[in-house]
Write an enzyme that holds these catalytic residues in place. Structure first.
Site, PDB file in Angstrom:
ATOM      1  N   ARG A 218      -0.300  14.402  12.844  1.00 21.07           N
ATOM      2  CA  ARG A 218       0.399  14.322  11.745  1.00 21.07           C
ATOM      3  C   ARG A 218       0.399  15.465  10.848  1.00 21.07           C
ATOM      4  O   ARG A 218      -0.068  15.948  10.214  1.00 21.07           O
ATOM      5  CB  ARG A 218       0.278  13.070  10.952  1.00 21.07           C
ATOM      6  N   PRO A 219       1.018  16.151  11.245  1.00 17.86           N
ATOM      7  CA  PRO A 219       1.788  17.326  10.768  1.00 17.86           C
ATOM      8  C   PRO A 219       2.475  17.167   9.348  1.00 17.86           C
ATOM      9  O   PRO A 219       2.965  16.250   9.119  1.00 17.86           O
ATOM     10  CB  PRO A 219       3.207  18.110  11.404  1.00 17.86           C
TER      11      PRO A 219
ATOM     12  N   CYS B 253      -4.760  11.944  12.369  1.00 22.82           N
ATOM     13  CA  CYS B 253      -6.042  10.723  12.237  1.00 22.82           C
ATOM     14  C   CYS B 253      -5.543   9.423  13.514  1.00 22.82           C
ATOM     15  O   CYS B 253      -5.235  10.363  14.846  1.00 22.82           O
ATOM     16  CB  CYS B 253      -5.214   9.618  11.393  1.00 22.82           C
TER      17      CYS B 253
ATOM     18  N   LYS C  32       0.730  -1.389  -0.055  1.00 22.76           N
ATOM     19  CA  LYS C  32      -0.407  -0.080  -0.261  1.00 22.76           C
ATOM     20  C   LYS C  32       1.190   0.957  -0.445  1.00 22.76           C
ATOM     21  O   LYS C  32       1.011   1.966  -0.685  1.00 22.76           O
ATOM     22  CB  LYS C  32      -0.332   0.451   1.335  1.00 22.76           C
ATOM     23  N   ASN C  33       1.871   1.096   0.780  1.00 18.23           N
ATOM     24  CA  ASN C  33       3.241   2.361   1.446  1.00 18.23           C
ATOM     25  C   ASN C  33       3.568   2.498   0.028  1.00 18.23           C
ATOM     26  O   ASN C  33       4.403   3.627   0.106  1.00 18.23           O
ATOM     27  CB  ASN C  33       3.761   2.448   2.204  1.00 18.23           C
TER      28      ASN C  33
ATOM     29  N   ASP D 172       4.239  20.133   7.693  1.00 17.80           N
ATOM     30  CA  ASP D 172       4.739  21.284   8.225  1.00 17.80           C
ATOM     31  C   ASP D 172       6.309  20.740   7.278  1.00 17.80           C
ATOM     32  O   ASP D 172       6.671  21.738   6.230  1.00 17.80           O
ATOM     33  CB  ASP D 172       5.395  21.865   9.343  1.00 17.80           C
ATOM     34  N   LEU D 173       7.116  19.482   7.206  1.00 17.83           N
ATOM     35  CA  LEU D 173       8.470  19.336   6.644  1.00 17.83           C
ATOM     36  C   LEU D 173       8.272  19.925   5.051  1.00 17.83           C
ATOM     37  O   LEU D 173       9.053  20.664   4.203  1.00 17.83           O
ATOM     38  CB  LEU D 173       8.970  17.804   6.998  1.00 17.83           C
TER      39      LEU D 173
ATOM     40  N   ARG E 174      -4.905  10.987   4.864  1.00 13.42           N
ATOM     41  CA  ARG E 174      -4.022  11.606   4.793  1.00 13.42           C
ATOM     42  C   ARG E 174      -2.913  11.083   3.212  1.00 13.42           C
ATOM     43  O   ARG E 174      -2.175  12.663   2.828  1.00 13.42           O
ATOM     44  CB  ARG E 174      -2.483  11.698   6.478  1.00 13.42           C
TER      45      ARG E 174
ATOM     46  N   ARG F  36      -8.072  -0.768   5.188  1.00  9.08           N
ATOM     47  CA  ARG F  36      -7.635   0.356   4.359  1.00  9.08           C
ATOM     48  C   ARG F  36      -6.395  -0.467   3.960  1.00  9.08           C
ATOM     49  O   ARG F  36      -6.055  -0.196   3.230  1.00  9.08           O
ATOM     50  CB  ARG F  36      -7.192   1.099   5.754  1.00  9.08           C
TER      51      ARG F  36
ATOM     52  N   ASP G  65       4.967  -0.182  11.585  1.00 11.72           N
ATOM     53  CA  ASP G  65       4.074  -0.205  10.997  1.00 11.72           C
ATOM     54  C   ASP G  65       3.684  -1.586  11.631  1.00 11.72           C
ATOM     55  O   ASP G  65       2.476  -2.642  11.568  1.00 11.72           O
ATOM     56  CB  ASP G  65       3.595  -0.125  10.202  1.00 11.72           C
TER      57      ASP G  65
ATOM     58  N   ILE H 195       8.118   6.711  16.858  1.00 15.34           N
ATOM     59  CA  ILE H 195       7.309   7.540  15.740  1.00 15.34           C
ATOM     60  C   ILE H 195       6.042   8.200  15.479  1.00 15.34           C
ATOM     61  O   ILE H 195       6.081   9.550  16.163  1.00 15.34           O
ATOM     62  CB  ILE H 195       7.248   6.594  14.255  1.00 15.34           C
TER      63      ILE H 195
HETATM   64  C1  EPZ Z   1       4.176   7.097   6.475  1.00 15.84           C
HETATM   65  O1  EPZ Z   1       3.032   8.041   6.778  1.00 15.84           O
HETATM   66  C2  EPZ Z   1       3.451   5.824   6.381  1.00 15.84           C
HETATM   67  N1  EPZ Z   1       2.477   5.953   5.425  1.00 15.84           N
HETATM   68  C3  EPZ Z   1       2.811   5.248   7.450  1.00 15.84           C
HETATM   69  O2  EPZ Z   1       2.150   4.140   7.327  1.00 15.84           O
HETATM   70  C4  EPZ Z   1       4.411   5.278   8.562  1.00 15.84           C
HETATM   71  O3  EPZ Z   1       3.558   4.482   9.986  1.00 15.84           O
HETATM   72  C5  EPZ Z   1       5.078   6.117   8.735  1.00 15.84           C
HETATM   73  O4  EPZ Z   1       5.562   6.699   7.042  1.00 15.84           O
HETATM   74  C6  EPZ Z   1       6.707   5.815   9.290  1.00 15.84           C
HETATM   75  O5  EPZ Z   1       7.210   5.045   9.020  1.00 15.84           O
HETATM   76  C7  EPZ Z   1       2.421   6.024   4.162  1.00 15.84           C
HETATM   77  O6  EPZ Z   1       3.264   5.821   3.737  1.00 15.84           O
HETATM   78  C8  EPZ Z   1       1.429   6.622   3.136  1.00 15.84           C
HETATM   79  P1  EPZ Z   1       6.202  10.301   8.132  1.00 15.84           P
HETATM   80  P2  EPZ Z   1       3.782   9.579   7.091  1.00 15.84           P
HETATM   81  O7  EPZ Z   1       6.010  11.708   7.397  1.00 15.84           O
HETATM   82  O8  EPZ Z   1       5.514   9.792   5.707  1.00 15.84           O
HETATM   83  C9  EPZ Z   1       6.318  13.789  12.111  1.00 15.84           C
HETATM   84  C10 EPZ Z   1       0.378   3.362   8.023  1.00 15.84           C
HETATM   85  O9  EPZ Z   1       0.450   2.209   8.442  1.00 15.84           O
HETATM   86  N2  EPZ Z   1       6.839  14.171  11.005  1.00 15.84           N
HETATM   87  O10 EPZ Z   1       7.522   9.387   8.093  1.00 15.84           O
HETATM   88  O11 EPZ Z   1       2.962   9.939   7.273  1.00 15.84           O
HETATM   89  C11 EPZ Z   1       5.385  12.507  12.416  1.00 15.84           C
HETATM   90  O12 EPZ Z   1       4.462  13.504  12.691  1.00 15.84           O
HETATM   91  C12 EPZ Z   1       1.001   4.140   7.869  1.00 15.84           C
HETATM   92  O13 EPZ Z   1       0.269   2.339   6.687  1.00 15.84           O
HETATM   93  C13 EPZ Z   1       6.897  15.972  11.329  1.00 15.84           C
HETATM   94  O14 EPZ Z   1       6.584  16.146  12.127  1.00 15.84           O
HETATM   95  O15 EPZ Z   1       5.492   9.588   8.090  1.00 15.84           O
HETATM   96  C14 EPZ Z   1       5.990  11.840  12.600  1.00 15.84           C
HETATM   97  O16 EPZ Z   1       6.296  12.194  14.228  1.00 15.84           O
HETATM   98  C15 EPZ Z   1       0.678   4.885   9.225  1.00 15.84           C
HETATM   99  N3  EPZ Z   1       6.503  17.055   9.914  1.00 15.84           N
HETATM  100  C16 EPZ Z   1       7.532  11.120  11.862  1.00 15.84           C
HETATM  101  O17 EPZ Z   1       8.162  12.349  11.247  1.00 15.84           O
HETATM  102  C17 EPZ Z   1       6.181  16.563   8.476  1.00 15.84           C
HETATM  103  O18 EPZ Z   1       5.935  17.251   8.328  1.00 15.84           O
HETATM  104  C18 EPZ Z   1       7.171  10.188  10.993  1.00 15.84           C
HETATM  105  O19 EPZ Z   1       6.243  10.837  10.253  1.00 15.84           O
HETATM  106  C19 EPZ Z   1       6.301  14.860   8.824  1.00 15.84           C
HETATM  107  C20 EPZ Z   1       6.589  13.720   9.224  1.00 15.84           C
END
Ligand code: EPZ
Length: 423
Positions: free
Chosen positions: A127-128, A122, A23-24, A130-131, A98, A404, A312, A334
């Protein structure tokens, strides 16, 4: 669609499970179709509700798709991208998923403008994004936040730059990777995510004509090109689905053959930890055999970005540790709220306590089936795993979460002599 799954207790998983496309990986790959007017074909796409949501979103932009080779485990999609006329991702779609935010970079790169709803949080956290936005600004975009939407402009196109992520973000890396592919000049992404899904996206973009190196490491270099062209790409196997079924073999004292190539390379730390707990792994032709040693030991888990232990698979591993002997610790680094499965597992007799980001589990010889509620995608699979080993039956409610991220779970378990059914 029925909302509940009945899990009969004290079953043993014995058999072969074909692993579907990730999926990812499929979600960013679908967003990447926006980057070229020549279209994109994706094979081995998992037929999941999140994929359907992404296809609805692409449809609102003007992308038509056709489905072929459809079965309960996979499908091929051909996306037609020469008539994109709308650059808005509306809230009512983005709030469902998201990952919709992944259209931001491609729309900006190809059309120089877009309006994308802020995803909102969610169950597992705020789940910001900002980056994502800081990175796109570094590429020369102007970003404005207004009435819950991101208004992004890059009238004169995006310009290559050097950008360092303060923390590792998977979709943040994916958004910038896609945007940089069409930027003017070279982009260097530092502290980039190294997940296999990033490598899969990059390899597809390269087949479309992008110039990318370093993908899979924490420093990715992209030389922008003026346009990308058609390709067809087969989606990477789902390492989280594979890990979930490996735990099913471990928790039920059974054996499962995960069918799919090089699964081991996708789960380095997870497999090491599972061996510590008492699972055995063996390469077989066309897959990976997972056998329970019959004795499960507690351990210490800390979730980290790839190649560390995947967040995950944290909930699923907690279910396993609930029936391992001794004390275990899980540090979830995370997501700030990814322990909602704990309350449900406690209803099944588990002994777990949580302080902040740390869960302490005291292994029990027996869980007891109970009516429980899924709170998020991976929690739903952890409750099903616990139900398989529990005494008595378990009914998991709100099973739309499961749909999902897992396709045809009843069928895949059914082929291994395990009965779970929708009621
Ligand atoms: C991806 O989410 C996955 N989803 C998530 O899987 C997975 O849990 C996550 O990566 C971590 O491996 C998809 O790939 C569609 P991140 P993502 O940005 O990209 C912080 C599932 O079960 N952050 O790597 O949204 C954030 O809050 C889902 O399939 C910021 O602060 O996760 C978190 O603490 C759930 N600012 C950390 O970084 C930002 O702009 C990692 O988040 C972006 C992220």
């Amino acid at each position: 669609m029925t909302k509940k799954i009945l899990v009969y207790g004290q079953q043993v998983v014995q058999g072969k499970i074909p692993i579907s496309g990730a999926k990812n990986a499929a979600l960013p790959l679908l967003a990447a179709s926006i980057l070229s007017e020549d279209g994109l074909t994706l094979n081995n796409v998992p037929p999941l509700s999140d994929i359907r949501t992404m296809l609805v979103l692409l449809g609102t932009l003007g992308i038509e798709h056709s489905v072929s080779n459809l079965n309960s485990f996979s499908m091929s999609l051909n996306c037609k991208t020469d008539a994109i006329s709308n650059f808005e991702a509306p809230y009512d779609i983005v709030k469902q998923m998201r990952a919709s935010i992944l259209v931001l970079g491609p729309l900006l790169a190809r059309f120089g403008q877009c309006k994308v709803s802020l995803p909102g949080g969610c169950a597992i956290g705020v789940r910001p994004i900002d980056l994502h936005l800081k990175g796109l600004q570094a590429l020369g975009a102007t970003i404005e936040l207004k009435d819950g939407y991101v208004y992004a402009q890059a009238k004169r196109g995006l310009k290559g730059t050097e950008f360092t992520f303060p923390i590792v973000t998977v979709t943040g890396t994916e958004n910038l990777l896609m945007a940089a592919a069409l930027a003017d000049g070279e982009t260097v992404l530092k502290n980039a995510a190294r997940e296999p899904e990033i490598k899969d996206l990059a390899s597809c973009l390269i087949k479309m004509g992008a110039k990318i190196s370093g993908h899979g490491t924490s420093e990715i270099r992209i030389k922008g090109v003026s346009r990308l062209h058609y390709t067809d790409h087969t989606v990477l196997l789902d390492r989280i689905e594979a890990g979930t079924y490996a735990i099913a073999a471990g928790i039920t004292n059974g054996q499962v053959d995960l069918i799919g190539h090089s699964i081991k390379d996708l789960l380095p730390t997870f497999i090491k930890k599972m061996e510590e707990i008492g699972l055995m792994f063996e390469d077989i032709n066309g897959g990976l055999r997972v056998t329970s040693s019959g004795k499960l030991n507690g351990t210490k888990i800390t979730t980290e970005p790839f190649p560390g232990f995947p967040t995950d698979l944290q909930a699923q591993t907690m279910s396993l540790l609930c029936v391992a002997s001794g004390k275990s610790l899980i540090n979830e680094t995370i997501w700030e709220n990814r322990f909602m499965h704990v309350a449900e597992l406690i209803r099944m007799g588990a002994s777990i306590s949580v302080t902040g980001a740390r869960a302490t589990i005291i292994g029990k010889h027996q869980l007891v089936g109970a009516p429980v509620m899924a709170t998020d995608l991976r929690a739903s699979s952890s409750l099903i795993l616990a139900g398989l080993v529990a005494k008595g039956n378990t009914i998991v409610d709100r099973v739309y979460h499961l749909d999902r991220g897992y396709c045809a779970m009843e069928e895949k378990f059914g082929n291994c002599g395990v009965k779970i059914e929708r009621i």
